[in-house]
Every structure is written in structure tokens, then in C-alpha cells.
Design a protein around this motif. Structure first.
Motif, PDB file in Angstrom:
ATOM      1  N   LEU A  76       5.382  21.504 -11.472  1.00 40.91           N
ATOM      2  CA  LEU A  76       4.091  20.979 -11.214  1.00 40.91           C
ATOM      3  C   LEU A  76       4.351  19.366 -11.389  1.00 40.91           C
ATOM      4  CD1 LEU A  76       1.193  21.754 -10.444  1.00 40.91           C
ATOM      5  CD2 LEU A  76       0.685  21.944 -12.849  1.00 40.91           C
ATOM      6  N   VAL A  77       4.229  18.731 -10.459  1.00 40.41           N
ATOM      7  CA  VAL A  77       4.495  17.362 -10.264  1.00 40.41           C
ATOM      8  C   VAL A  77       3.196  16.610 -10.178  1.00 40.41           C
ATOM      9  CG1 VAL A  77       5.667  15.312  -9.084  1.00 40.41           C
ATOM     10  CG2 VAL A  77       6.606  17.686  -9.269  1.00 40.41           C
ATOM     11  N   VAL A  78       3.088  15.761 -10.961  1.00 47.42           N
ATOM     12  CA  VAL A  78       1.956  14.704 -10.935  1.00 47.42           C
ATOM     13  C   VAL A  78       2.531  13.234 -10.192  1.00 47.42           C
ATOM     14  CG1 VAL A  78       0.184  13.409 -12.390  1.00 47.42           C
ATOM     15  CG2 VAL A  78       0.853  15.570 -13.313  1.00 47.42           C
ATOM     16  N   ALA A  79       1.610  13.190  -9.248  1.00 42.53           N
ATOM     17  CA  ALA A  79       1.828  11.890  -8.221  1.00 42.53           C
ATOM     18  C   ALA A  79       0.731  11.358  -7.973  1.00 42.53           C
ATOM     19  CB  ALA A  79       2.600  12.481  -6.967  1.00 42.53           C
ATOM     20  N   ARG A  80       0.652  10.348  -7.080  1.00 41.02           N
ATOM     21  CA  ARG A  80      -0.443   9.550  -6.852  1.00 41.02           C
ATOM     22  C   ARG A  80      -0.556   9.317  -5.326  1.00 41.02           C
ATOM     23  NH1 ARG A  80      -1.300   4.144 -10.193  1.00 41.02           N
ATOM     24  NH2 ARG A  80      -3.483   4.649 -10.052  1.00 41.02           N
ATOM     25  N   THR A  81      -1.721   9.553  -4.734  1.00 43.78           N
ATOM     26  CA  THR A  81      -2.104   9.550  -3.483  1.00 43.78           C
ATOM     27  C   THR A  81      -2.984   8.396  -3.343  1.00 43.78           C
ATOM     28  OG1 THR A  81      -3.873  10.838  -3.564  1.00 43.78           O
ATOM     29  CG2 THR A  81      -1.674  12.041  -3.314  1.00 43.78           C
ATOM     30  N   GLU A  82      -2.834   8.057  -1.732  1.00 48.91           N
ATOM     31  CA  GLU A  82      -3.903   7.051  -1.354  1.00 48.91           C
ATOM     32  C   GLU A  82      -5.189   7.742  -0.964  1.00 48.91           C
ATOM     33  OE1 GLU A  82      -4.364   3.523   1.982  1.00 48.91           O
ATOM     34  OE2 GLU A  82      -2.264   3.687   0.731  1.00 48.91           O
ATOM     35  N   ASP A  83      -6.508   7.199  -1.738  1.00 43.02           N
ATOM     36  CA  ASP A  83      -7.640   7.673  -1.253  1.00 43.02           C
ATOM     37  C   ASP A  83      -7.994   7.010   0.304  1.00 43.02           C
ATOM     38  OD1 ASP A  83     -10.544   7.995  -0.788  1.00 43.02           O
ATOM     39  OD2 ASP A  83     -10.859   8.215  -3.168  1.00 43.02           O
ATOM     40  N   SER A  84      -8.141   7.613   1.147  1.00 41.69           N
ATOM     41  CA  SER A  84      -8.546   7.185   2.555  1.00 41.69           C
ATOM     42  C   SER A  84      -9.889   6.348   2.472  1.00 41.69           C
ATOM     43  CB  SER A  84      -8.374   8.234   3.492  1.00 41.69           C
ATOM     44  OG  SER A  84      -9.426   9.103   3.143  1.00 41.69           O
ATOM     45  N   SER A  85     -10.837   6.636   1.652  1.00 38.25           N
ATOM     46  CA  SER A  85     -11.914   5.764   1.767  1.00 38.25           C
ATOM     47  C   SER A  85     -11.989   4.613   1.081  1.00 38.25           C
ATOM     48  CB  SER A  85     -12.952   6.654   1.040  1.00 38.25           C
ATOM     49  OG  SER A  85     -12.853   7.080  -0.425  1.00 38.25           O
ATOM     50  N   THR A  86     -10.964   4.443  -0.107  1.00 36.60           N
ATOM     51  CA  THR A  86     -11.054   3.289  -0.927  1.00 36.60           C
ATOM     52  C   THR A  86      -9.870   2.525  -0.944  1.00 36.60           C
ATOM     53  OG1 THR A  86     -10.427   4.324  -3.097  1.00 36.60           O
ATOM     54  CG2 THR A  86     -12.600   4.142  -2.498  1.00 36.60           C
ATOM     55  N   GLY A  87      -8.582   3.167  -0.404  1.00 35.39           N
ATOM     56  CA  GLY A  87      -7.415   2.651  -0.530  1.00 35.39           C
ATOM     57  C   GLY A  87      -6.602   2.620  -1.935  1.00 35.39           C
ATOM     58  N   LYS A  88      -7.327   3.122  -2.759  1.00 37.80           N
ATOM     59  CA  LYS A  88      -6.841   2.997  -3.958  1.00 37.80           C
ATOM     60  C   LYS A  88      -6.053   4.408  -4.573  1.00 37.80           C
ATOM     61  CE  LYS A  88     -10.613   0.504  -6.177  1.00 37.80           C
ATOM     62  NZ  LYS A  88     -11.784   0.573  -7.195  1.00 37.80           N
ATOM     63  N   LEU A  89      -5.238   4.242  -5.192  1.00 33.11           N
ATOM     64  CA  LEU A  89      -4.193   5.369  -5.660  1.00 33.11           C
ATOM     65  C   LEU A  89      -5.052   6.326  -6.534  1.00 33.11           C
ATOM     66  CD1 LEU A  89      -0.706   3.893  -6.187  1.00 33.11           C
ATOM     67  CD2 LEU A  89      -1.677   5.190  -4.131  1.00 33.11           C
ATOM     68  N   LYS A  90      -4.939   7.504  -6.435  1.00 37.09           N
ATOM     69  CA  LYS A  90      -5.648   8.360  -7.331  1.00 37.09           C
ATOM     70  C   LYS A  90      -4.592   9.664  -7.728  1.00 37.09           C
ATOM     71  CE  LYS A  90      -8.872  10.913  -5.561  1.00 37.09           C
ATOM     72  NZ  LYS A  90     -10.069  11.366  -4.591  1.00 37.09           N
ATOM     73  N   PRO A  91      -4.725  10.263  -8.862  1.00 39.50           N
ATOM     74  CA  PRO A  91      -3.631  11.338  -9.440  1.00 39.50           C
ATOM     75  C   PRO A  91      -3.979  12.620  -8.413  1.00 39.50           C
ATOM     76  CG  PRO A  91      -5.325  11.020 -10.814  1.00 39.50           C
ATOM     77  CD  PRO A  91      -5.407   9.985  -9.948  1.00 39.50           C
TER      78      PRO A  91
END
Length: 387
Positions: free
Chosen positions: A166-181
Motif C-alpha cells: 500500500l503505497v502513499v504517493a502524491r497526485t495533482e489536484d486538477s482543480s487547484t494544481g496542488k499535490l494531495k496524498p
């Protein structure tokens, strides 16, 4: 307020204690030193239902809570078999899946976690980020309907025994452009996922690894939960069970060390035919260690009770305190046991020095004592955040 377990929990404690003692510390050490795993113990614990006590009955579990799993962790450790993967697979992975996974993910994974036929390990720690998950460098990006994961993880337990991580990564929030887990279920044989074993100064049958994710391609349903919004709550869902069960394992280890030392000092005679345990210089340190272990057990019980009652914020405070107290108590108990056994304490035969590395690591991982003190200072004492 009651400090009594239910009749079912009493029976669970007795049964797990009996299982652990049939294997014992010599089995644990032999497996560790030969580079093998505690496969037989794990399989039997799963067959008897002990690995799935906190998993809902509809997925093959016992329908209990973290209190029940903490009992399993403590009693196996008290028998000299502290199994780290109990914390990683049933406590973290199963809790996260049950709370935040999709129904399909729960059906696919929880029954195997409950009977021990499946293990899922957890990967959050990174070389550069340390305890700061806000600085995670492992990134997941969209690739058509699926995902590509890239990054590095370190000190990941039991990857060689697990089917998924179970890998914790960060993705880009398409609405804000910020990274979220976000959390992803990654098969351990996935293309692009490689590992390197870390040599540790710990006597344990469970290994630690560096993980390298080089554009690991995953299908859409590898994302844990229904959407990216599940990421942050899913991440935090595993933290309290982790701290509580790690603390329970530490308390059990402390009990084991004190029991071994007490048996020795109650029979060893050197000066004038009196047992060495009759001397306060020997008995008082053991008694002090026993008090510290028992205090830690009380905090573990409080934390588990709060967690099972759904009082997550209070359980977070108590769980951190329990982890701190048990880490300190276990280290004290094992060190004291070695000291009162003298030269015998450093032998493999007497089975206490073999735990020195593990209990020392328990003051560092999965969260260091310093970070817990930061947490308590901020959230209990109302001090300004120091980091």
C-alpha cells in the motif's frame, strides 16, 4: 470505568498466549538467524482466526476491534514472538481498506488478510521526507485510465512476504494544481517496482527494504477508495491502529523480558545461598521496569477503547502516549533484564539480548519519541508548533 476484558477477550488472550508459547522465542530467533520467516506461526494464527480479529465478519474476520488485535500483538510478543507484520497487515492495511476501500477492494483483499493467506505491507517513509509526509516525493500521475507511480521508499517491512504494498504517493489536484496524498495497492511483482534489502542490526525474521518505483503502471482500480478525496482520511485511518498495536507489541516484549529475568533471579544463588533476586540492587530495577510496562499497558487499553468507540481525536492523543510509554518501557525492561542476568543476559540461550535491537528501534519507529513529544506539547499543552 472498567479495566476488565470481556469473557471473549479473556479467552482470546489465553488462546493466543498458548499458541505463542508453543512456538516461543527460540523458534523466533532460529527463523531470524537462518533468514527465514515465521511462516508456520503466521499460518496457524490465521487459521485460528487471530489475524482477522479486527476485520468484519462479512469478510471472514472476527468482527472485533483494535482492542482485540492489540491483545494478539501483546500476547505473541510476551511469548517471545513479536511479529511486526501484525502491525503492518491486519492493523494498518486492513483498517485502511475496511474504512476507505471500495467494496470490490474489500471483497478482494480482506478475506485473505483475515485468514493469513494474504499480506499487504505499507510504504510511506522516504529517504528525504522522514516523518514529514507533506514532503513526499513519490508522485502518481494519470496515464489514460490508469496511473504511473515514480519515487523511492525506505524502511518498508516485509515486502518479500507480501502480495501487495500500500503505497502513499502524491497526485495533482486538477482543480487547484496542488499535490494531495493518495494510496495505491501495488502488486509486489509489478513491472518497474524493485527492492533492495537493508541490512539491519535487529534480530528479526521480518526484513526491511528500499523500494524503487520507476513508472510503475497501475490500473484505475489500484487507487484506494472511490476517488482521490479518500487519500488523506485513508492515510490517517491507519495511524492510530499502528501506534496502538506497536505499543502492544512493545508491552508484550517488556513482559517477556521481565519474566525471563525474574525466573533467573529467583533461582540464581551466588552469595551465601541467597537468591540474587533477594538483593534490592537486583529486584528494584526489575520492579521499576514492571511498573513502567504496566503503566504502558493501561494507556494502550485506554487508546484502544477510545479508538473502538469511534473517538478518533482522543484516540490519537492516547495512541501517541501509549506508543511513547511502551517504547520507553520495553527498552528499559530488556536492558534491565540483560543487566540482572549478567553474562547470561548476553547469550542467545537466555533470550533477552536478542531483543535489544528491536526495542531500541521501537523508540524511533514508526514515529520517534521526539515527534510524539512535539505532538503532546502542541495538542495537549497548547504550545506553538515547533516544526
Amino acid at each position: 470505568m472498567t479495566f476488565d476484558l470481556t469473557p471473549e477477550q479473556d479467552q482470546l488472550r489465553d488462546a493466543v498466549r498458548a499458541l505463542g508459547r508453543r512456538y516461543g522465542h527460540s523458534y523466533f530467533v532460529a527463523k531470524a538467524k537462518s533468514g527465514e520467516h515465521t511462516t508456520e506461526l503466521w499460518a496457524e494464527a490465521g487459521r485460528l482466526g487471530y489475524l482477522g480479529v479486527n476485520i468484519p465478519t462479512e469478510y471472514g474476520g472476527g468482527g472485533g476491534g483494535i482492542t482485540d488485535l492489540a491483545i494478539v500483538c501483546e500476547e505473541l510478543a510476551a511469548a517471545g514472538c513479536p511479529l511486526l507484520l501484525l502491525v503492518v497487515s491486519p492493523a494498518i492495511a486492513a483498517t485502511v481498506l475496511n474504512r476507505h476501500g471500495t467494496e470490490e477492494q474489500r471483497k478482494r483483499h480482506l478475506p485473505g488478510l483475515a485468514d493469513g493467506s494474504q499480506k499487504i505491507v505499507f510504504a510511506i517513509t522516504e529517504p528525504e521526507a522522514g516523518s514529514n509526509f507533506h514532503r513526499l516525493g513519490t508522485v502518481a500521475r494519470r496515464d489514460g485510465d490508469g496511473w504511473l507511480l515514480s519515487g523511492r521508499k525506505c524502511y518498508i517491512s516485509g515486502v518479500d512476504e507480501a502480495g501487495h504494498v500500500l503505497v502513499v504517493a502524491r497526485t495533482e489536484d486538477s482543480s487547484t494544481g496542488k499535490l494531495k496524498p493518495a494510496l495505491f495497492l501495488v502488486p509486489t511483482d509489478a513491472a518497474g517496482l524493485t527492492r533492495s534489502k537493508l541490512d539491519m542490526e535487529i534480530v528479526s525474521p521480518e526484513n526491511q527494504f528500499l523500494l524503487y518505483l520507476d513508472d510503475v503502471r497501475l490500473p484505475a482500480d489500484a487507487l484506494l477508495g472511490e476517488s482521490l478525496d479518500a487519500g488523506l482520511p485513508a492515510l490517517f485511518a491507519g495511524l492510530n491502529p499502528e501506534r496502538i498495536t506497536v505499543a502492544a507489541m512493545g508491552a508484550g516484549t517488556g513482559r517477556y523480558a521481565i519474566e525471563r529475568a525474574s525466573e533467573y533471579t529467583a533461582t540464581r544463588k551466588v552469595w551465601g545461598g541467597r537468591t540474587i533476586g533477594s538483593h534490592q540492587g537486583v529486584s528494584h530495577p526489575l520492579a521499576h521496569a514492571a511498573v513502567q510496562v504496566e503503566l504502558a499497558r493501561l494507556m494502550i487499553q485506554k487508546a484502544a477503547t477510545l479508538y473502538d468507540a469511534g473517538r478518533d481525536l482522543e484516540a490519537g492523543v492516547a495512541g501517541n502516549m501509549a506508543k511513547y510509554a511502551a517504547g520507553e518501557a520495553a527498552a528499559l525492561a530488556v536492558d534491565t533484564a540483560v543487566q540482572v542476568l549478567g553474562g547470561a543476559g548476553m547469550t542467545t540461550e537466555y533470550g533477552v539480548a536478542t531483543l535489544l535491537g528491536a526495542v531500541r528501534a521501537g523508540r524511533i519507529a514508526p514515529v520517534s519519541r521526539e515527534m510524539i513529544l512535539n505532538f503532546v506539547a502542541q495538542h495537549v499543552l497548547g504550545q506553538d508548533k515547533s516544526y
